[in-house]
Design a protein around this motif. Structure first.
Motif, PDB file in Angstrom:
ATOM      1  N   ASP A  12       0.853  -1.193   0.000  1.00 46.61           N
ATOM      2  CA  ASP A  12       0.000   0.000   0.000  1.00 46.61           C
ATOM      3  C   ASP A  12       0.892   1.247   0.000  1.00 46.61           C
ATOM      4  OD1 ASP A  12      -3.009  -0.957   1.229  1.00 46.61           O
ATOM      5  OD2 ASP A  12      -1.303  -2.292   1.469  1.00 46.61           O
ATOM      6  N   LYS A  16       1.196   2.619  -7.152  1.00 44.05           N
ATOM      7  CA  LYS A  16       0.822   1.881  -8.363  1.00 44.05           C
ATOM      8  C   LYS A  16      -0.494   2.355  -8.974  1.00 44.05           C
ATOM      9  CE  LYS A  16      -0.805  -1.657  -5.469  1.00 44.05           C
ATOM     10  NZ  LYS A  16      -2.043  -0.864  -5.314  1.00 44.05           N
ATOM     11  N   SER A  17      -1.444   2.808  -8.148  1.00 46.04           N
ATOM     12  CA  SER A  17      -2.718   3.281  -8.718  1.00 46.04           C
ATOM     13  C   SER A  17      -2.496   4.552  -9.538  1.00 46.04           C
ATOM     14  CB  SER A  17      -3.744   3.547  -7.620  1.00 46.04           C
ATOM     15  OG  SER A  17      -3.814   2.447  -6.754  1.00 46.04           O
ATOM     16  N   ARG A  38      -9.495  -3.387 -11.058  1.00 45.38           N
ATOM     17  CA  ARG A  38      -8.759  -3.565  -9.808  1.00 45.38           C
ATOM     18  C   ARG A  38      -9.365  -4.674  -8.954  1.00 45.38           C
ATOM     19  NH1 ARG A  38      -9.932   0.957  -5.254  1.00 45.38           N
ATOM     20  NH2 ARG A  38     -12.148   1.194  -5.485  1.00 45.38           N
ATOM     21  N   GLU A  39      -8.559  -5.126  -8.015  1.00 43.69           N
ATOM     22  CA  GLU A  39      -9.032  -6.084  -7.005  1.00 43.69           C
ATOM     23  C   GLU A  39      -8.689  -5.551  -5.620  1.00 43.69           C
ATOM     24  OE1 GLU A  39      -7.801 -10.107  -7.440  1.00 43.69           O
ATOM     25  OE2 GLU A  39      -8.807 -10.350  -9.351  1.00 43.69           O
ATOM     26  N   ARG A  50     -16.194  -5.444  -1.516  1.00 44.01           N
ATOM     27  CA  ARG A  50     -15.136  -4.541  -1.041  1.00 44.01           C
ATOM     28  C   ARG A  50     -15.627  -3.639   0.084  1.00 44.01           C
ATOM     29  NH1 ARG A  50     -10.393  -1.797  -3.267  1.00 44.01           N
ATOM     30  NH2 ARG A  50     -10.278   0.058  -2.022  1.00 44.01           N
ATOM     31  N   LEU A  54     -13.844  -4.662   3.413  1.00 43.91           N
ATOM     32  CA  LEU A  54     -12.597  -3.889   3.452  1.00 43.91           C
ATOM     33  C   LEU A  54     -12.827  -2.481   3.989  1.00 43.91           C
ATOM     34  CD1 LEU A  54      -9.722  -4.599   2.620  1.00 43.91           C
ATOM     35  CD2 LEU A  54     -10.136  -3.524   0.406  1.00 43.91           C
ATOM     36  N   PHE A  69     -11.510 -12.271  -0.626  1.00 45.19           N
ATOM     37  CA  PHE A  69     -10.641 -11.832  -1.734  1.00 45.19           C
ATOM     38  C   PHE A  69     -10.753 -12.828  -2.890  1.00 45.19           C
ATOM     39  CE2 PHE A  69      -8.063  -9.233   1.393  1.00 45.19           C
ATOM     40  CZ  PHE A  69      -8.223  -8.019   0.738  1.00 45.19           C
ATOM     41  N   ARG A  73     -12.206 -12.276  -6.700  1.00 39.90           N
ATOM     42  CA  ARG A  73     -11.358 -12.616  -7.855  1.00 39.90           C
ATOM     43  C   ARG A  73     -12.071 -13.560  -8.817  1.00 39.90           C
ATOM     44  NH1 ARG A  73      -6.662 -13.832  -5.285  1.00 39.90           N
ATOM     45  NH2 ARG A  73      -6.555 -11.563  -5.264  1.00 39.90           N
ATOM     46  N   ARG A  95      -3.650  -4.910  -8.783  1.00 40.15           N
ATOM     47  CA  ARG A  95      -3.605  -6.122  -7.955  1.00 40.15           C
ATOM     48  C   ARG A  95      -4.329  -7.316  -8.583  1.00 40.15           C
ATOM     49  NH1 ARG A  95      -1.359  -4.913  -3.275  1.00 40.15           N
ATOM     50  NH2 ARG A  95      -1.677  -2.895  -2.296  1.00 40.15           N
ATOM     51  N   ALA A  99      -1.250 -10.668  -4.750  1.00 34.81           N
ATOM     52  CA  ALA A  99      -1.554  -9.924  -3.516  1.00 34.81           C
ATOM     53  C   ALA A  99      -2.034 -10.872  -2.422  1.00 34.81           C
ATOM     54  CB  ALA A  99      -2.601  -8.851  -3.789  1.00 34.81           C
ATOM     55  N   THR A 100      -2.775 -11.899  -2.801  1.00 38.34           N
ATOM     56  CA  THR A 100      -3.247 -12.858  -1.786  1.00 38.34           C
ATOM     57  C   THR A 100      -2.072 -13.655  -1.226  1.00 38.34           C
ATOM     58  OG1 THR A 100      -5.349 -13.023  -2.926  1.00 38.34           O
ATOM     59  CG2 THR A 100      -4.856 -14.764  -1.364  1.00 38.34           C
ATOM     60  N   TYR A 103      -0.207 -10.852   0.973  1.00 40.91           N
ATOM     61  CA  TYR A 103      -0.904 -10.297   2.147  1.00 40.91           C
ATOM     62  C   TYR A 103      -1.476 -11.380   3.064  1.00 40.91           C
ATOM     63  CZ  TYR A 103      -0.712  -5.413   0.607  1.00 40.91           C
ATOM     64  OH  TYR A 103      -0.296  -4.151   0.256  1.00 40.91           O
ATOM     65  N   GLN A 104      -2.207 -12.333   2.462  1.00 39.61           N
ATOM     66  CA  GLN A 104      -2.819 -13.356   3.332  1.00 39.61           C
ATOM     67  C   GLN A 104      -1.788 -14.443   3.680  1.00 39.61           C
ATOM     68  OE1 GLN A 104      -4.838 -11.666   0.945  1.00 39.61           O
ATOM     69  NE2 GLN A 104      -5.462 -10.675   2.856  1.00 39.61           N
ATOM     70  N   ASN A 156      -8.525   2.080   4.161  1.00 39.72           N
ATOM     71  CA  ASN A 156      -9.250   0.847   4.469  1.00 39.72           C
ATOM     72  C   ASN A 156      -8.537   0.091   5.580  1.00 39.72           C
ATOM     73  OD1 ASN A 156      -7.308  -1.110   3.303  1.00 39.72           O
ATOM     74  ND2 ASN A 156      -7.752   0.014   1.424  1.00 39.72           N
ATOM     75  N   MET A 158      -6.625  -2.383   5.674  1.00 37.67           N
ATOM     76  CA  MET A 158      -5.252  -2.820   5.461  1.00 37.67           C
ATOM     77  C   MET A 158      -4.264  -1.660   5.550  1.00 37.67           C
ATOM     78  SD  MET A 158      -6.163  -5.951   4.743  1.00 37.67           S
ATOM     79  CE  MET A 158      -4.845  -6.893   4.043  1.00 37.67           C
TER      80      MET A 158
HETATM   81  P1  TYD Z   1      -6.861  -0.654  -2.128  1.00 40.51           P
HETATM   82  O1  TYD Z   1      -7.560   0.541  -1.601  1.00 40.51           O
HETATM   83  O2  TYD Z   1      -7.238  -1.140  -3.472  1.00 40.51           O
HETATM   84  O3  TYD Z   1      -5.339  -0.402  -1.924  1.00 40.51           O
HETATM   85  P2  TYD Z   1      -4.179   0.018  -2.871  1.00 40.51           P
HETATM   86  O4  TYD Z   1      -4.648   1.213  -3.677  1.00 40.51           O
HETATM   87  O5  TYD Z   1      -3.092   0.312  -1.919  1.00 40.51           O
HETATM   88  O6  TYD Z   1      -3.939  -1.210  -3.716  1.00 40.51           O
HETATM   89  O7  TYD Z   1      -7.053  -1.806  -1.067  1.00 40.51           O
HETATM   90  C1  TYD Z   1      -6.779  -3.085  -1.299  1.00 40.51           C
HETATM   91  C2  TYD Z   1      -6.198  -3.656  -0.026  1.00 40.51           C
HETATM   92  O8  TYD Z   1      -6.478  -5.047   0.021  1.00 40.51           O
HETATM   93  C3  TYD Z   1      -4.695  -3.511   0.014  1.00 40.51           C
HETATM   94  O9  TYD Z   1      -4.303  -3.208   1.348  1.00 40.51           O
HETATM   95  C4  TYD Z   1      -4.199  -4.886  -0.311  1.00 40.51           C
HETATM   96  C5  TYD Z   1      -5.289  -5.772   0.164  1.00 40.51           C
HETATM   97  N1  TYD Z   1      -5.404  -7.060  -0.581  1.00 40.51           N
HETATM   98  C6  TYD Z   1      -5.167  -8.256   0.092  1.00 40.51           C
HETATM   99  O10 TYD Z   1      -4.858  -8.256   1.294  1.00 40.51           O
HETATM  100  N2  TYD Z   1      -5.290  -9.431  -0.588  1.00 40.51           N
HETATM  101  C7  TYD Z   1      -5.665  -9.473  -1.892  1.00 40.51           C
HETATM  102  O11 TYD Z   1      -5.776 -10.567  -2.490  1.00 40.51           O
HETATM  103  C8  TYD Z   1      -5.911  -8.222  -2.577  1.00 40.51           C
HETATM  104  C9  TYD Z   1      -6.325  -8.222  -4.014  1.00 40.51           C
HETATM  105  C10 TYD Z   1      -5.772  -7.038  -1.868  1.00 40.51           C
END
Ligand code: TYD
Ligand code: ADP
Length: 214
Positions: A12, A16-17, A38-39, A50, A54, A69, A73, A95, A99-100, A103-104, A156, A158
C-alpha cells in the motif's frame, strides 16, 4: 487473438494506482484498446464485497478475508478479465492473485499450500502475462499512507497495518519475483511520479511491442 493481462502489485502506498491511471492514458493516446480494473472491486459484486469487508470497521476473521478476496477474484476473472482478453483487449489490473500470496500468506500467516489452493480455485489457473512490482521501502510507503489519510483520501482496514506486516508482504513479493523472473519486473518506486512513469512506459512499450497490441 487473446489480449494481454498485465497486473500492478506493491505494498500500500507504493504509487501503483497513480501509475496505472497514467499508463492507461498514455496507451489510449497510442490507440491501444486498454481496460483498467482492480481487485478487490472490479465488478459490481466485487464493489459490494469490497465495501462490506474492506471499507468497514467490523473485525473480519482472517479466513473470511482470504475467502472474500478469492470470491471477488473469481467473479472478476469470469465476468471481466476473461471476456476482455477474449476480445483481444489489454487488461491492466491494480492487484491480482500475487496480492493474496503476499498479504494473506506472508502478512496474515496462512500456509502457502492453502493460499495456493484457494488462488487456483478462484482463477482456474489464470496468470498474468506481465506483472510490475512497485518496490518502495516500507518507510516511504508509510509516509505516503500517512499523508494520504491526512488529505482525506479513503483508507481501508489494510492501511493501518504495522511496518513488520508490510516488511513481510514486500519480502513475499520479492520472493515471487525471484521465482518467476519472466513474468515479474521490479520497478524502483521510491522516486518521483515522472521517474517511475518513464520506467513503466519503457517496460510496457517493450512488452506490448512484442505482441500485436502496439
Ligand atoms: P486498495 O484501496 O485497493 O489499496 P491500494 O490502492 O493500496 O492497492 O485496497 C486493497 C487492499 O487489500 C490492500 O491493502 C491490499 C489488500 N489485498 C489483500 O490483502 N489481498 C488481496 O488478495 C488483494 C487483491 C488485496
Ligand atoms: P497505491 O495504489 O500503491 O496504494 P497511490 O497511487 O494511491 O498508491 O499513491 C499513494 C499516495 O502517494 C497518494 O496520495 C499519491 O498521490 C502519492 N504518490 C503516488 N506516487 C508518488 C510518488 N512517486 N512520490 C510521492 N507521492 C506519490
Amino acid at each position: 487473438m487473446r489480449g494481454q493481462f498485465i497486473t500492478f502489485e506493491g505494498i500500500d502506498g507504493s504509487g501503483k494506482s497513480t501509475q496505472l491511471r497514467m499508463l492507461a492514458g498514455e496507451l489510449r493516446q497510442r490507440s491501444v484498446d486498454v481496460i483498467t480494473t482492480r481487485e478487490p472491486g472490479g465488478t459490481p459484486l466485487g464493489r459490494r464485497l469490497r465495501e462490506a469487508f474492506l471499507e468497514t470497521e467490523e473485525t473480519v476473521a482472517p479466513i473470511a478475508e482470504l475467502l472474500l478476496f478469492a470470491a471477488d477474484r473469481a467473479q472478476h476473472v469470469e465476468f471481466l478479465v476473461k471476456p476482455a482478453l477474449g476480445e483481444g483487449r489489454v487488461v491492466i489490473s491494480d492487484r491480482f492473485a500475487d496480492a493474496t500470496f503476499a498479504y494473506q500468506g506472508a502478512g496474515r500467516g496462512f500456509p502457502e499450500a492453502t493460499v495456493n489452493q484457494i488462488i487456483e480455485l478462484a482463477t482456474g489457473g489464470m496468470k498474468p502475462d506481465l506483472t510490475l512490482f512497485f518496490d518502495i521501502s516500507v518507510e516511504n510507503a508509510l509516509k505516503r499512507m500517512r499523508s494520504r489519510s491526512e488529505t482525506g483520501e479513503r483508507i481501508n482496514r489494510m492501511d493501518v497495518e504495522t511496518a513488520d506486516f508490510y516488511t513481510n508482504v514486500r519480502s513475499a513479493y520479492l520472493a515471487i519475483a525471484e521465482r518467476e523472473p519472466m513474468r515479474f519486473r521490479i520497478i524502483d518506486a521510491n522516486g518521483s511520479v515522472a521517474e517511475i512513469q518513464a520506467a513503466v512506459v519503457e517496460i510496457i512499450t517493450k512488452f506490448l511491442g512484442k505482441t500485436s497490441a502496439l
